[in-house]
Design a protein around this motif. Sequence first.
Motif, PDB file in Angstrom:
ATOM      1  N   TYR A  50       1.883   6.856  -1.855  1.00 40.64           N
ATOM      2  CA  TYR A  50       1.773   5.507  -1.285  1.00 40.64           C
ATOM      3  C   TYR A  50       0.378   5.197  -0.753  1.00 40.64           C
ATOM      4  O   TYR A  50       0.015   4.037  -0.611  1.00 40.64           O
ATOM      5  CB  TYR A  50       2.847   5.297  -0.215  1.00 40.64           C
TER       6      TYR A  50
ATOM      7  N   SER B 121      -2.242   6.199  -2.477  1.00 41.37           N
ATOM      8  CA  SER B 121      -2.906   5.892  -3.738  1.00 41.37           C
ATOM      9  C   SER B 121      -2.339   4.579  -4.299  1.00 41.37           C
ATOM     10  O   SER B 121      -1.582   3.883  -3.635  1.00 41.37           O
ATOM     11  CB  SER B 121      -2.688   7.063  -4.693  1.00 41.37           C
TER      12      SER B 121
ATOM     13  N   LEU C  92      -3.000  -3.505  -3.731  1.00 41.82           N
ATOM     14  CA  LEU C  92      -3.383  -2.096  -3.855  1.00 41.82           C
ATOM     15  C   LEU C  92      -2.774  -1.264  -2.727  1.00 41.82           C
ATOM     16  O   LEU C  92      -2.221  -0.188  -2.954  1.00 41.82           O
ATOM     17  CB  LEU C  92      -4.906  -1.960  -3.849  1.00 41.82           C
TER      18      LEU C  92
ATOM     19  N   SER D  92       1.007  -0.796  -3.198  1.00 37.64           N
ATOM     20  CA  SER D  92       1.549  -0.142  -4.393  1.00 37.64           C
ATOM     21  C   SER D  92       1.483   1.380  -4.269  1.00 37.64           C
ATOM     22  O   SER D  92       0.748   1.923  -3.457  1.00 37.64           O
ATOM     23  CB  SER D  92       0.783  -0.601  -5.632  1.00 37.64           C
TER      24      SER D  92
END
Lengths: 103, 103, 103, 324, 324, 324
Positions: free
Chosen positions: E108, E110, E270, E273
């Motif tokens: 999470y 990344s 970002l 995700s």
Amino acid sequence: MKMHDAKRVEILVEAMMETRLTDALGRAGVTGYTVLPVSGGSGRSGPWSREGQVGRAAGMVAVVCLVRPDRLDPLLEAVFPVLDRHIGVVSVTDTQILRAERF
Amino acid sequence: MKMHDAKRVEILVEAMMETRLTDALGRAGVTGYTVLPVSGGSGRSGPWSREGQVGRAAGMVAVVCLVRPDRLDPLLEAVFPVLDRHIGVVSVTDTQILRAERF
Amino acid sequence: MKMHDAKRVEILVEAMMETRLTDALGRAGVTGYTVLPVSGGSGRSGPWSREGQVGRAAGMVAVVCLVRPDRLDPLLEAVFPVLDRHIGVVSVTDTQILRAERF
Amino acid sequence: MGDVISLAGQNLISPMILCFALGMAAALARSDLSFPEAVAKGMSLYLLFAIGFKGGVGVAAHGVDTGLVLALGAGVVLSAGLPFVAFGLLRVLTRLSVTDRAAVAAHYGSISIVTFVAASALLQGQGIAFEGYMVAVAAAMEAPAILAALWIISRAGGRPDDSPGLWREILLNGSIVLLVGAFAIGWITGEDGLADISAFIEAPFRGVLCLFLLDMGLVAGRGLRQARGALSAGVLGFGVVMPPVGAAIGLGAGLVIGLSPGGVALMMVLAASASYIAVPAAMRVALPEANPAVSLTLALGVTFPFNLTLGIPLYLAVAGAVAG
Amino acid sequence: MGDVISLAGQNLISPMILCFALGMAAALARSDLSFPEAVAKGMSLYLLFAIGFKGGVGVAAHGVDTGLVLALGAGVVLSAGLPFVAFGLLRVLTRLSVTDRAAVAAHYGSISIVTFVAASALLQGQGIAFEGYMVAVAAAMEAPAILAALWIISRAGGRPDDSPGLWREILLNGSIVLLVGAFAIGWITGEDGLADISAFIEAPFRGVLCLFLLDMGLVAGRGLRQARGALSAGVLGFGVVMPPVGAAIGLGAGLVIGLSPGGVALMMVLAASASYIAVPAAMRVALPEANPAVSLTLALGVTFPFNLTLGIPLYLAVAGAVAG
Amino acid sequence: MGDVISLAGQNLISPMILCFALGMAAALARSDLSFPEAVAKGMSLYLLFAIGFKGGVGVAAHGVDTGLVLALGAGVVLSAGLPFVAFGLLRVLTRLSVTDRAAVAAHYGSISIVTFVAASALLQGQGIAFEGYMVAVAAAMEAPAILAALWIISRAGGRPDDSPGLWREILLNGSIVLLVGAFAIGWITGEDGLADISAFIEAPFRGVLCLFLLDMGLVAGRGLRQARGALSAGVLGFGVVMPPVGAAIGLGAGLVIGLSPGGVALMMVLAASASYIAVPAAMRVALPEANPAVSLTLALGVTFPFNLTLGIPLYLAVAGAVAG
Ligand SMILES: Nc1ncnc2c1ncn2[C@@H]1O[C@H](COP(=O)(O)O)[C@@H](O)[C@H]1O
Ligand SMILES: Nc1ncnc2c1ncn2[C@@H]1O[C@H](COP(=O)(O)O)[C@@H](O)[C@H]1O
Ligand SMILES: Nc1ncnc2c1ncn2[C@@H]1O[C@H](COP(=O)(O)O)[C@@H](O)[C@H]1O
Ligand code: NA
Ligand code: NA
Ligand code: NA
């Protein structure tokens, strides 16, 4: 379950020779074999991999034949001339098969 | 290194029967197996190859199970009805495994 | 045909560990091995399949080494630390090879 | 008549047909030209997605009427009925076993989606409109033929494997799911959805179809080469007689339910074509004793090329003359 | 508020989302629809190349300022910091072991490049501009989270395998190299380079993305089906709670460094995700005792669909309202 | 001279070259970036089909004259003659065995179709016309070099395997059949055929070529990394000396038969390039004792990048100056 003695012959051979090898098997009366893809390996000539390759020069296949023990020698005699000058590794293992009437 | 006796069961079966076969293995308590792709072969019904094929009718897979010797018979009994009417070749080879606690 | 005793070592290992494994084989002096792709399987951690997968986390390869019997122990000792904490199954089968001078 | 010949002639020198011919010639000459299995599957997924999606957009554009329901019904009836025709014709023309006859009959009741795609590409090239829902009819015609063949074989004392698992496999097989799913997405998203992705599913479509037909030519040629001998003259004859027979029945069905000339032509094509993906797989499970080399070589090596080269232009011309 | 709902609604019936839903439904219904591994990888290579290249062209067009450096820095800080948030949240919500929590936390921190691609496609569809270098930020956010997770596990007495080989693997993993390399090529060749290959990387892009999402739906659905039971309610809850939490932190970061509204939205995406390609592979090597089924199913089966359907429109609307 | 340098400079920062460089750098840095074999083969089938088809359309458009026959003849003579030059040069520059020298010589007499594709893309980018039939010349140049090399090795007392099966394999190998077949289809269907499928074979062509060159960079880089040591300085030197020598001979041939400047440039490129697909495979069968690492690494790892970056612009400039 009733099992029968057999030999599992595994021939690792360069991909370019596959048809020649299976033709030779056919001429020796061995019509049962199975070809497995090989993705890479290493030997005296160094490591190789099929990744991203287009040409067939670098690459091998594994040909597996299950045969009755008495069919082993003709098989090896047929295979040998094909492999003679080529990259190839042959191993023969004792095994047992179901439904031997098929072989 | 400590090795343990085991059986290496190799089942070559037509691709359409893969799920039925692995379901049967599961029901027989065999949860460990590995499936290898097969690219071609030849048998009594002639040669075949996966090249360029879209449908799954022509094609096989190789299912490899390593089992403790005492698990062999239930395994073969589970597998047999699935293969009965279908294309398939079963071989059983004596082998030795590391880390038998996993099997 | 003249055959020689050998061992067929088959290592099923998760794909991420392939390079570490073959590096370890190399360090142990085993330069001959062949890698076969694996398309799916099942174990204690459940079933898996490579179909449609992009990442390499779920997936295995089969590494086959043919070695002279006296080379088996160093091979297994080299392989063990790599597999120790990882998913992997090692089987060793007695076999016979042609052209032993290559091994 | 002159029109039929000129249409057939034009069709014969289209890139599509020539690509198929190239593949077949290469395989018969034992060239090692081949497509990787993954590439062939990738092209097939693309074609199914594109043709399904465009069909759905067509329905969204022109609305849906009783025509859709009638056409689906007609498709199901054709697919379930044609196997009986094929089974009878095979008894007359060949010495195949009952099992092999039933298996072949299932292939011919069902449909070949690539034949459908090639025919609709030809229609589009000629500016002839057709109902977008014909792609749904194609999907509906995949399965009933299998049921019919299993019924035939059971009545003849055979022992097909018709476990429930088989039915899930047949009805949810990948190509049906993708075709119907893409059709639904095209229908829901309509022209906006198409605008979004038309550069992917419309522009390169015919080119991908050419390469796919090249691959099919390779596979068909290899099959013919390996199966020489397995196919008697009677069996080969069936492969070119059955398509026009099926097409004639499809023509009747299309006229009865009042399709447009383009729609009638496609109904003829569906009835005339033989499955070489879904049904062969189902037959391996349900009728393992049937020889796959016979039905597959017949469907892919004889009927498919026949339809592609001569059949489609013929059906188009007839549909144009009768329904136009 | 009405806008958010209408945007989410529009998004839900886009071809992209419907394709993902189709794949998921097919897998849950046990259809045999599947993409060959090579085709899936091919589509992923295409998407990485195209998105990287276009990002680089964007930077070439608008020049580079301190914004790039700030955004990269913010990305690294987010990626290294979010795992701590995730690790804490997992302790509250679940009974996972420390090892599994650390592994999930790495995922999470990344990022998921396909979520990023889907979000930028949506932005483009709405004509909202964003900084081309956001794709470089995405690349920069892949690795720090792994470092953070290994630090967490070491402090907790764990024994991660952090040999130097691992670091080369993580930093030079294929998707980072392709993304950054394509970004550099786009930057160097600029608009001329784009003109050269835009018919390949722009026109079919959204269509390829649709098919790729279909494949992801298939893989995610299969994962959910096989992992039923492995995922408790708390774990599932984490999969939908963490994304908005991450997005809120990403919002703060985006506002502080002064990104455009589009850039802020992407920064939120970002942060929200979770990686399902690079990190799972790294975790297999570094934390082999962690159960891959947990983190992968969570990232791909829960968080990815959540972001794709509801998350992205929400983040967009918030970014528009706050930064607009 | 300034022109050559600026042309080379422009070429060096084109997406194509940068993609190749990216692949090579990634492989040398041991990144795990890789293309599946099936994707690489798929791209190669696409490129062969597209380039062959477009060549055929070119012939259909401009008619065929004695030029085609002359060019084919010149190609065959070059392909059969260049191996002798290469064999001699290798004796001077290297200590390779006779077998290895013959194998390498076969590679350099034959041609690299991707080098040809890259050169024609550059010509097109510059608006320089060339004869469409040059693609047929490329096909004709694949095989004679193999014959020449086998003759060399036989005369040197070697024992090549030149069974009839080998000849069928060489003449009907997949890439020749596809190239020549697509050429024939393009010729037959002409501009109409091209209009039908140009959105597939023209629009995305350069983009696919970029990705394919990326893959070739990866394979070449991996080969160089693994073969370090197998290649002496003399062998490496041959890899950059032979291309200009071949190009000079190709220049003479092109001028003698009166090709256009673009055609002369392509003839130079063909003569300068070395096969890395068809010939390596043929050599494995016919000369199994030759070390494939030497010839393949030389052709793909040294000569291909040399031609791609410096060679092609140089040959173009020379052809323009001499034949223009
Ligand atoms: N001992 C071995 N065990 C398994 N495969 C081998 C062995 N030796 C060679 N091979 C395979 O044969 C190929 C060529 O071997 P070589 O001729 O020794 O370079 C290798 O790349 C491997 O794929
Ligand atoms: N003796 C054998 N050894 C290895 N594979 C075999 C053998 N016999 C049959 N097979 C495999 O099983 C398939 C079907 O065999 P058959 O039913 O005899 O046509 C063949 O195409 C081979 O892939
Ligand atoms: N007994 C076995 N026989 C063959 N393959 C196995 C066996 N056990 C495990 N495997 C393979 O190893 C993978 C991981 O096993 P596991 O760690 O038990 O989940 C499985 O998915 C199989 O591919
Ligand atoms: Na039909
Ligand atoms: Na994140
Ligand atoms: Na040359």
